[in-house]
Scaffold this motif. Structure first.
Motif, PDB file in Angstrom:
ATOM      1  N   MET A 145       0.870  -1.149  -0.049  1.00  0.00           N
ATOM      2  CA  MET A 145      -0.152   0.081   0.106  1.00  0.00           C
ATOM      3  C   MET A 145       1.012   1.175   0.122  1.00  0.00           C
ATOM      4  SD  MET A 145      -3.050   1.250   2.508  1.00  0.00           S
ATOM      5  CE  MET A 145      -2.040   1.338   4.200  1.00  0.00           C
ATOM      6  N   SER A 146       0.746   2.291  -0.872  1.00  0.00           N
ATOM      7  CA  SER A 146       1.384   3.199  -0.885  1.00  0.00           C
ATOM      8  C   SER A 146       0.484   4.290  -0.269  1.00  0.00           C
ATOM      9  CB  SER A 146       1.551   3.977  -2.490  1.00  0.00           C
ATOM     10  OG  SER A 146       2.211   3.053  -3.270  1.00  0.00           O
ATOM     11  N   ARG A 147       1.406   5.528   0.309  1.00  0.00           N
ATOM     12  CA  ARG A 147       0.592   6.571   1.028  1.00  0.00           C
ATOM     13  C   ARG A 147       1.256   7.762   0.642  1.00  0.00           C
ATOM     14  NH1 ARG A 147      -1.664   5.984   7.012  1.00  0.00           N
ATOM     15  NH2 ARG A 147      -3.186   7.757   6.913  1.00  0.00           N
ATOM     16  N   TYR A 148       0.503   8.999   0.808  1.00  0.00           N
ATOM     17  CA  TYR A 148       1.180  10.346   0.670  1.00  0.00           C
ATOM     18  C   TYR A 148       0.389  10.975   1.564  1.00  0.00           C
ATOM     19  CZ  TYR A 148       2.124  15.036  -0.874  1.00  0.00           C
ATOM     20  OH  TYR A 148       2.651  16.189  -0.855  1.00  0.00           O
ATOM     21  N   ARG A 149       0.868  11.878   2.383  1.00  0.00           N
ATOM     22  CA  ARG A 149       0.384  12.848   3.471  1.00  0.00           C
ATOM     23  C   ARG A 149       1.314  14.070   3.045  1.00  0.00           C
ATOM     24  NH1 ARG A 149       0.377  10.029   9.311  1.00  0.00           N
ATOM     25  NH2 ARG A 149      -1.167   8.266   8.768  1.00  0.00           N
ATOM     26  N   GLY A 150       0.334  15.367   2.996  1.00  0.00           N
ATOM     27  CA  GLY A 150       1.325  16.508   2.704  1.00  0.00           C
ATOM     28  C   GLY A 150       0.501  17.332   1.948  1.00  0.00           C
ATOM     29  N   SER A 151       1.183  18.653   1.307  1.00  0.00           N
ATOM     30  CA  SER A 151       0.352  19.439   0.827  1.00  0.00           C
ATOM     31  C   SER A 151       0.082  19.182  -0.519  1.00  0.00           C
ATOM     32  CB  SER A 151       1.134  20.881   0.900  1.00  0.00           C
ATOM     33  OG  SER A 151       2.536  20.574   0.098  1.00  0.00           O
ATOM     34  N   ALA A 152      -0.620  19.829  -1.248  1.00  0.00           N
ATOM     35  CA  ALA A 152      -1.237  19.507  -2.759  1.00  0.00           C
ATOM     36  C   ALA A 152      -2.063  20.670  -3.095  1.00  0.00           C
ATOM     37  CB  ALA A 152      -2.376  18.336  -2.681  1.00  0.00           C
ATOM     38  N   THR A 153      -2.380  20.858  -4.403  1.00  0.00           N
ATOM     39  CA  THR A 153      -3.358  21.775  -4.987  1.00  0.00           C
ATOM     40  C   THR A 153      -4.638  21.026  -5.578  1.00  0.00           C
ATOM     41  OG1 THR A 153      -1.504  23.249  -5.339  1.00  0.00           O
ATOM     42  CG2 THR A 153      -3.468  23.668  -6.308  1.00  0.00           C
ATOM     43  N   LEU A 154      -5.786  21.728  -5.306  1.00  0.00           N
ATOM     44  CA  LEU A 154      -6.901  21.032  -6.177  1.00  0.00           C
ATOM     45  C   LEU A 154      -7.058  22.458  -7.080  1.00  0.00           C
ATOM     46  CD1 LEU A 154      -9.289  19.715  -3.464  1.00  0.00           C
ATOM     47  CD2 LEU A 154      -8.287  18.425  -5.235  1.00  0.00           C
ATOM     48  N   ILE A 155      -7.518  21.981  -8.459  1.00  0.00           N
ATOM     49  CA  ILE A 155      -7.587  22.825  -9.500  1.00  0.00           C
ATOM     50  C   ILE A 155      -9.091  22.529 -10.096  1.00  0.00           C
ATOM     51  CG2 ILE A 155      -6.686  23.639 -11.715  1.00  0.00           C
ATOM     52  CD1 ILE A 155      -3.825  22.408 -10.796  1.00  0.00           C
ATOM     53  N   ASP A 156      -9.974  23.463 -10.224  1.00  0.00           N
ATOM     54  CA  ASP A 156     -11.253  23.082 -10.674  1.00  0.00           C
ATOM     55  C   ASP A 156     -11.156  23.457 -12.320  1.00  0.00           C
ATOM     56  OD1 ASP A 156     -11.508  26.022 -11.335  1.00  0.00           O
ATOM     57  OD2 ASP A 156     -13.050  26.212  -9.684  1.00  0.00           O
ATOM     58  N   SER A 157     -12.296  23.221 -12.762  1.00  0.00           N
ATOM     59  CA  SER A 157     -12.270  23.125 -14.479  1.00  0.00           C
ATOM     60  C   SER A 157     -12.087  24.571 -14.958  1.00  0.00           C
ATOM     61  CB  SER A 157     -13.632  22.686 -15.049  1.00  0.00           C
ATOM     62  OG  SER A 157     -14.710  23.454 -14.560  1.00  0.00           O
ATOM     63  N   GLY A 158     -12.255  25.585 -13.956  1.00  0.00           N
ATOM     64  CA  GLY A 158     -12.230  27.084 -14.536  1.00  0.00           C
ATOM     65  C   GLY A 158     -10.595  27.349 -13.959  1.00  0.00           C
TER      66      GLY A 158
END
Length: 83
Positions: free
Chosen positions: A1-14
């Motif tokens: 099982m792989s795992r990632y915890r940390g910062s990220a960016t969500l980008i919407d269609s606009g």
């Protein structure tokens, strides 16, 4: 099982970008997790792009959140960007 915890960016269609903290897990061909979003807009598109700090991206579907919570569920499609 792989795992990632940390910062990220969500980008919407606009193209609107929102910084989030994610806790993601991958099992075999499926991956999912949660994102902590300060001001979640329930009217936002549920299909978004998730970008990790190293530039890798994947498509995610935003799920629900508990009342008064800033944590929402994420369900990924395609290969996980953290594996």
């Amino acid at each position: 099982m792989s795992r990632y915890r940390g910062s990220a960016t969500l980008i919407d269609s606009g193209g609107t970008e929102v910084e989030v903290y994610v806790d993601l897990r991958a099992k075999q061909r499926e991956w999912s997790g949660t994102a902590t979003i300060a001001d979640f807009d329930a009217g936002a598109s549920h299909d978004q792009t998730l970008r990790l700090p190293d530039g890798r991206e994947a498509q995610v579907t935003l799920g629900g959140s508990q009342a008064w919570s800033d944590v929402i569920t994420l369900v990924g499609s395609g290969p996980p960007p953290f594996a």
